[in-house]
Design an enzyme around this catalytic site. Structure first.
Site, PDB file in Angstrom:
ATOM      1  N   LEU A 184       1.005  -1.356   0.579  1.00 17.24           N
ATOM      2  CA  LEU A 184      -0.016  -0.011  -0.174  1.00 17.24           C
ATOM      3  C   LEU A 184       0.538   1.794  -0.060  1.00 17.24           C
ATOM      4  O   LEU A 184       0.714   2.689   0.106  1.00 17.24           O
ATOM      5  CB  LEU A 184      -0.631   0.231   0.898  1.00 17.24           C
ATOM      6  CG  LEU A 184      -2.122  -1.323   1.384  1.00 17.24           C
ATOM      7  CD1 LEU A 184      -2.908  -1.479   2.540  1.00 17.24           C
ATOM      8  CD2 LEU A 184      -2.744  -0.504   0.125  1.00 17.24           C
ATOM      9  N   CYS A 230      -6.233  -6.948   2.518  1.00 15.73           N
ATOM     10  CA  CYS A 230      -5.268  -6.463   2.107  1.00 15.73           C
ATOM     11  C   CYS A 230      -3.960  -7.610   2.995  1.00 15.73           C
ATOM     12  O   CYS A 230      -3.905  -7.189   4.098  1.00 15.73           O
ATOM     13  CB  CYS A 230      -4.321  -5.386   1.886  1.00 15.73           C
ATOM     14  SG  CYS A 230      -2.836  -5.373   1.286  1.00 15.73           S
ATOM     15  N   LYS A 257     -14.225  -4.470   0.157  1.00 14.96           N
ATOM     16  CA  LYS A 257     -13.899  -5.405  -0.236  1.00 14.96           C
ATOM     17  C   LYS A 257     -13.332  -6.397   0.580  1.00 14.96           C
ATOM     18  O   LYS A 257     -12.516  -6.738   1.306  1.00 14.96           O
ATOM     19  CB  LYS A 257     -12.448  -4.737  -1.451  1.00 14.96           C
ATOM     20  CG  LYS A 257     -12.095  -5.682  -2.240  1.00 14.96           C
ATOM     21  CD  LYS A 257     -10.871  -4.765  -3.184  1.00 14.96           C
ATOM     22  CE  LYS A 257      -9.868  -5.530  -4.167  1.00 14.96           C
ATOM     23  NZ  LYS A 257      -9.259  -5.296  -4.753  1.00 14.96           N
ATOM     24  N   THR A 261      -6.573 -10.376  -3.275  1.00 14.36           N
ATOM     25  CA  THR A 261      -5.907 -11.093  -3.568  1.00 14.36           C
ATOM     26  C   THR A 261      -5.934 -12.659  -2.695  1.00 14.36           C
ATOM     27  O   THR A 261      -6.281 -12.273  -1.462  1.00 14.36           O
ATOM     28  CB  THR A 261      -3.940 -11.036  -3.417  1.00 14.36           C
ATOM     29  OG1 THR A 261      -3.951 -10.370  -2.557  1.00 14.36           O
ATOM     30  CG2 THR A 261      -3.879  -9.942  -4.685  1.00 14.36           C
ATOM     31  N   GLY A 302     -10.926 -10.851 -10.469  1.00 16.56           N
ATOM     32  CA  GLY A 302      -9.708 -12.458 -10.179  1.00 16.56           C
ATOM     33  C   GLY A 302      -9.454 -12.701 -11.162  1.00 16.56           C
ATOM     34  O   GLY A 302      -9.979 -14.129 -11.498  1.00 16.56           O
ATOM     35  N   GLY A 303      -8.607 -12.459 -12.111  1.00 22.25           N
ATOM     36  CA  GLY A 303      -7.990 -12.854 -12.953  1.00 22.25           C
ATOM     37  C   GLY A 303      -9.233 -13.048 -14.111  1.00 22.25           C
ATOM     38  O   GLY A 303      -8.299 -13.795 -14.896  1.00 22.25           O
ATOM     39  N   THR A 315      -4.665  -7.712 -12.554  1.00 19.30           N
ATOM     40  CA  THR A 315      -3.574  -8.270 -13.702  1.00 19.30           C
ATOM     41  C   THR A 315      -3.775  -8.272 -14.751  1.00 19.30           C
ATOM     42  O   THR A 315      -2.558  -8.227 -15.755  1.00 19.30           O
ATOM     43  CB  THR A 315      -3.246  -9.571 -12.681  1.00 19.30           C
ATOM     44  OG1 THR A 315      -3.059  -9.837 -11.547  1.00 19.30           O
ATOM     45  CG2 THR A 315      -1.781  -9.800 -13.368  1.00 19.30           C
TER      46      THR A 315
END
Lengths: 272, 306
Positions: free
Chosen positions: B75, B132, B168, B196, B246-247, B269
């Site tokens: 962060l 996180c 989140k 993640t 996610g992905g 990503t």
């Protein structure tokens, strides 16, 4: 006005340079020329073959070695998963390229400028010597471990003086470091400019000599990057209180955006 | 064709399409402006903000893994004030929903940070990072404990005024629906999932971890099945809208998340595949919908046949 672009380009050829124990580990990758308005030596591109699908998510950053009317050339050494796959690229393959990115080397037309290259770090300095308006003010010292024909040493602008030094062991390294310290001291005394690119231990030595002798010196880093545009914060380097670049905060600067070329006294090179 | 997304309930959140960019992968948006029209996106979620500047974790912070990556950036950010004075004015907030992602060390600080952002006209919503895995003073703890997650949600909601709040969630829990229900009960307007997955990588030659923090967050297509499962479970468990992520790496992936019930998605990503990825994805989704004869996303949403 931003001028970066992301485009899919065709590989013209991928030429191995020299061999190491019979293996080709060094390549000049030539791709069709992107439609850039301009670029500066020291800047880089992110490059990712379309054929990588989703296996390897990241593009790889490479210093721009040459841009001609027809092509863009980057020079790379096989060191890991990504570069091993890049070595397999063939004429006609498609690569996604974005750039030109980052902060280039300083250019001072009339200033005696010493180029210090370590290994594959020679690539952006080849570009520098080619594009410099008064190349007779440049001199290069190039240290390398692999045979000289692995590197684009012969492609260096003929109008600059350049010496190469093969490092076979610790004695050669000590000799090379003595030589660059002496050179850095001389350039410091004449208010010259010192520009270096190479492995981190080499840059750390150059940085220390520059600090000791008060030389104006820039280092080009090669940090691991994911995005190349300043967003992922994976490539940051620690900064000193001399850092003046706008937008640098919390003592960290992205190598992709504020570098890869930094003034040596503005960054801290981490031990790794 | 209707790609518009209106989140139900009192949020008033509207996106011109379901594709948003995920926090930490799209900077503050401006980094990507040279590569596409920001206003063509459904929205952007900016890099995680804290009250004070944070230096983040030591290097190396990122490592590429099969079909994904690990990160432990920690962060790093220049603080909320700098964001408001230097970054936010550069964004076309009239035409682009800009969502601020926030992180703090305790519920009170979450509230304080929210109050600062709630006063900004250019902020469309606040996404709260209770998940996180890369910061040590709390971080994931909020996201792994239903009571703590609810307390953070309450603190943020109270300070948020009329700004919708998005919580989140972390996948690193035994039962994600427990946390989802807790934050819904505490006043969350929207849930985004997932953050993640906790992971690590090592180098057998140097005998060192791939990232200095040892443990980091895994993202990318490698985690998509986990993300889809979580989104499916959360959509069934709560009645507030869900943003899935996610992905996601293709228009098909976008529709998969919508099929299990997500109102919108975030692309993370894959923004590293190429900087114009999300801009292209909007067009690809439009083409795919046309090809599949989907005229209205709301009709398709949650239509999974079980």
């Amino acid at each position: 006005m931003h001028q970066e672009q992301c485009t899919t380009l065709t590989v013209l050829d991928n030429v191995p340079f020299g061999t190491v124990s019979g293996e080709s580990l060094f390549f000049a990758l030539r791709i069709e020329r992107p439609e850039w308005a301009d670029w500066q030596p020291g800047q880089f591109v992110m490059l990712r073959p379309e054929g990588w699908a989703l296996d390897m998510m990241w593009a790889r950053p490479f210093s721009i070695c040459r841009v001609s009317k027809r092509d863009l050339v980057i020079f790379f050494q096989v060191v890991g998963r990504g570069t091993k796959r890049l070595a397999e690229l063939k004429t006609g393959d498609k690569v996604v390229v974005w750039g030109p990115l980052g902060t280039p080397f300083a250019v001072e037309d009339k200033t005696p400028t010493l180029l210090l290259a370590g290994g594959i770090g020679i690539a952006p300095l080849v570009a520098y010597a080619q594009k410099h308006p008064q190349p007779w003010n440049l001199h290069m010292e190039f240290g390398h471990r692999m045979p000289l024909n692995c590197y684009p040493f012969e492609s260096i602008n003929e109008r600059i003086t350049a010496a190469s030094h093969l490092e076979r062991g610790p004695d050669d390294l000590a000799h090379f470091l003595d030589l660059i310290e002496t050179s850095i001291k001389e350039y410091a005394e004449s208010d010259g400019l010192v520009l270096a690119c190479g492995p981190t231990p080499f840059l750390r030595a150059v940085q220390a000599f520059a600090a000791k002798h008060g030389a104006r010196c820039q280092l080009s880093l090669e940090n691991r990057m994911a995005c190349g545009v300043g967003a992922c914060l994976g490539c940051v380097t620690k900064t000193t209180d001399k850092m003046t670049a706008k937008g640098v905060a919390a003592g960290r600067a992205q190598a992709c955006e504020h570098g890869p070329v930094f003034w040596a006294d503005q960054i801290v090179l981490d031990e790794d | 064709m209707n790609m518009n997304v209106t989140l139900p309930g009192s949020t008033g959140l509207q996106f011109k399409n379901p594709i948003l960019t995920a926090s930490g992968t799209f900077g503050y948006g401006v980094e990507f402006a040279p590569y596409g029209d920001l206003t063509s996106l459904g929205g952007i979620v900016v890099k995680g903000l804290s009250l004070e500047p944070r230096a983040g974790n030591p290097m190396p912070r990122i490592a590429e893994t099969p079909c994904g990556m690990l990160n432990a950036v920690g962060l790093q950010n220049s603080g909320v004030e700098t964001f408001i004075t230097e970054k936010l004015p550069k964004l076309p907030t009239d035409e682009l929903p800009v969502i601020a992602n926030i992180y703090a060390c305790d519920p009170a600080e979450f509230g304080e940070l929210t109050a600062v952002l709630a006063a900004e006209k250019g902020i469309a919503a606040i996404e709260v990072n209770i998940s996180c895995p890369n910061v040590r003073e709390g971080g994931i703890l909020f996201g792994q404990d239903a009571t703590l997650a609810a307390r953070v949600t309450e603190a943020v909601k109270k300070a948020a005024g009329d700004k919708p709040i998005i919580i989140k969630l972390s996948p690193n829990v035994t039962d994600i629906t427990t946390i989802a229900k807790a934050v819904e009960g505490a006043g969350a307007d929207v849930i985004s999932c997932i953050n993640t997955l906790s992971g690590m990588g090592v180098d057998i030659r140097t005998r060192k971890p791939l990232i200095a923090n040892v443990i980091g967050g895994l993202s990318g297509p490698a985690i998509k099945p986990v993300a889809l499962r979580c989104t499916h479970q959360v959509c069934k468990a709560v009645s507030i809208p869900v943003i899935g992520m996610g992905g996601i790496a293709s228009a098909e992936d976008v529709l998969e998340f919508i099929l299990v019930g997500a109102h919108a998605v975030q692309v993370g990503t894959s923004n590293f595949l190429r900087p114009d990825f999300s801009f292209r994805l909007v067009k690809e989704l439009e083409q795919l919908m046309e090809k599949m004869n989907i005229t209205d996303l709301e009709e398709f949403r949650g239509s999974l046949k079980l």
